[in-house]
Design an enzyme around this catalytic site. Structure first.
Site, short mmCIF file in Angstrom:
data_model
loop_
_atom_site.label_atom_id
_atom_site.label_comp_id
_atom_site.label_asym_id
_atom_site.label_seq_id
_atom_site.Cartn_x
_atom_site.Cartn_y
_atom_site.Cartn_z
N LYS A 1 -7.23 1.47 -3.31
CA LYS A 1 -8.10 0.96 -2.26
C LYS A 1 -9.23 1.95 -1.99
O LYS A 1 -9.04 3.16 -2.10
CB LYS A 1 -7.30 0.75 -0.96
N ARG B 1 2.19 -10.59 -3.71
CA ARG B 1 2.63 -11.85 -4.32
C ARG B 1 3.70 -11.60 -5.39
O ARG B 1 4.50 -12.48 -5.68
CB ARG B 1 1.42 -12.59 -4.89
#
Length: 529
Positions: A303, A377
């Protein structure tokens, strides 16, 4: 092995959690009048006049207080600048005739028209604002409008949630203020079974939401997959919930490639936790699946600066599922509720999964990892497949899944996707009923093609536009055939980086817990939707 000496051993963390993390505000129902109850503060409601009117209106429940002010409470508050707007708090010294030394007037917004009642969510928010303004106070009496059992429950919930404070990591000093210690609810019938049940529900729900908030706010050097699993195990023993923890060896043996892949870059190994609350009279089973990334660096797809500081909150979905299962057990709901906590820490290292790697999931499907920051996910996919094997009547997963959902719906609204339109609508209605902002979102079939992979069965990324919907379509691939399923993307409301509002604190919020609990109640009543 962990090298950081600051991190307490696991057995110490269990003890510390009990002692330092869980702060409980007491709730009592009182038949005493607002003027006669001994308390440190007395909370009343004020509102803007209905259409066509001017000035403040003193809300029902505060008649005795207004009388103590010679019928001029509204005038006094207006003189001090009060307008009755939502979230506004005005404190005034009590006149003679009141046992409480201070009156706290909280704004309710616009007063309802004649023969209409105050909105339950307005009462919940007002009670929360007042409770937060009373940090450090021992006892406060709430004399807000309570015309029905639902109103009493809303006020109790708001006050207990607003009283929340996370102080476990602050030095204990004489100037440290804890939350409001006791909420006394006035205008109710303590001996009435319905009011008693409402109070018990509000207390159980608020305490478990606050536990979820504690988990979310706990720094990641103390909350990692193993310690989260230990906390869940302890809660299971306390509330009669069967808990099964799959550690790294069990995950390898079972072929949980998604959870293992995400967690392989960290020295803190992943876990899959199953919590099972069962009721002997239950006819339905509800499975809840929560994303539990205890810290999300993004992995190799690191990130950017400024996006890491709050990533301890990436386990908010698992915290919500944990809280909902425990609440169902505490309330004795006639429904079987199974919670799945998919726990991993997503870190970059020499052993971390790389963009381009292919993972074989628990379902047998292969997934090409194009972005290691689309990790939620992957852990959810394994848990959804495992939950599907038990053939529940419905599965709901909860996750801080995509920044795209925040862009679409903002910081206070979660998105709902489902493989059944009626089920999606039911969850949206339930969220609205309990005061949580949500919005139904589609699962457009045309976006599925973007996840086609030349190497694997599916990629973990698709088209950039509609990224939140793409994530939902990915999860749908791992839900068992014929099982009703919904996905709640709580990326926006799960963690409040701004100032507190209503009963919502800064930091972890416990988003979706109320919706999940009401869904369990409806399922128990045979109204699954």
């Amino acid at each position: 092995m962990r090298q950081d000496p600051v991190v307490p051993p696991l057995d110490r963390l269990r003890t510390q959690w009990k002692r330092d993390f869980t702060t409980v505000t007491a709730l009592t129902l009182s038949t005493a009048g607002a003027a006669t109850l001994r308390a440190d503060a007395l909370v009343v409601g004020v509102a803007k006049s209905p259409k066509g009117g001017k000035g403040l209106v003193v809300a029902p429940g505060a008649e005795a207080v207004d009388q103590a002010f010679d019928g001029k409470l509204a005038t006094v508050l207006e003189t001090l600048g009060a307008s009755g707007s939502e979230g506004e708090v005005t404190k005034v010294p009590s006149p003679s005739g009141l046992k409480a030394p201070v009156v706290v007037a909280v704004g309710l917004g616009a007063a309802p028209e004649k023969d209409e009642a105050y909105d339950a969510e307005a009462l919940r928010r007002a009670a929360g604002v007042a409770a937060r303004a009373l940090n450090g106070v021992k006892k406060a009496a709430f004399a807000l409008p309570v015309e029905a059992v639902e109103d009493a429950q809303a006020v109790a919930e708001g006050a207990l949630l607003g009283a929340y404070a996370f102080t476990a990591y602050r030095e204990k000093g004489k100037d440290a203020k804890g939350p409001l210690a006791e909420v006394a609810l006035l205008g109710v019938k303590p001996r009435d079974k319905a009011y008693k049940a409402a109070a018990e529900r509000a207390l159980a729900l608020a305490e478990e939401i606050n536990r979820a908030r504690d988990l979310i706010n706990t720094p990641p050097n103390d909350l990692y997959p193993e310690s989260f699993a230990a906390i869940a195990t302890a809660a299971g023993k306390e509330h009669g919930i069967k808990v099964q923890v799959l550690d790294e060896k069990a995950l390898v043996k079972g072929g949980y490639g998604g959870i293992l892949g995400v967690g392989q870059g960290s020295e803190n190994s992943p876990r899959l936790v199953r919590l099972a609350y069962t009721h002997p009279k239950a006819e339905k089973t509800l499975a809840l699946v929560g994303k539990g990334i205890t810290y999300d660096s993004g992995g190799i797809s690191l990130k950017p600066a400024g996006h890491n500081e709050t990533m301890k909150c990436d386990m908010s979905g698992a915290a919500a599922v944990f809280a909902a299962v425990v609440t169902a057990a505490r309330l004795g709901l006639e429904v079987n509720v199974t919670g799945w906590l998919a726990l991993a820490e997503n870190m970059p290292s020499g052993s971390a999964v790389r963009p381009g790697d292919v993972l074989r999931m628990y379902s047998g499907k292969t997934v090409e990892v194009l972005n290691t920051d689309a990790e939620g996910r992957l852990v959810l996919a394994d848990a959804l497949t495992k939950a599907s094997e038990e053939n529940p009547d419905a599965i709901v997963d909860v996750a801080t899944l995509t920044g795209a959902m925040v862009l679409a719906l903002g910081n206070r609204t979660f998105g709902i996707m489902a493989n059944d339109d009626a089920f999606r609508t039911s969850i949206h209605e339930i969220a609205e009923e309990v005061g949580e902002q949500s919005w139904p979102m589609p699962l457009p079939a045309d976006l599925r093609k973007g996840m086609d992979s030349p190497t694997a069965d599916i990629a973990n990324m698709g088209e950039r536009m509609g990224g939140g919907l793409v994530a939902g379509l990915f999860l749908k691939e791992f839900v068992g055939e014929g099982i009703t399923w919904a996905h709640l993307d709580i990326a926006g409301p799960a963690y409040n980086e701004g100032g507190p509002f209503g009963y919502t604190p800064k930091g972890g919020t416990g988003s979706a817990v109320r919706t999940l609990v009401r869904l369990a109640e409806r399922t128990a009543a045979g109204d699954l939707g």
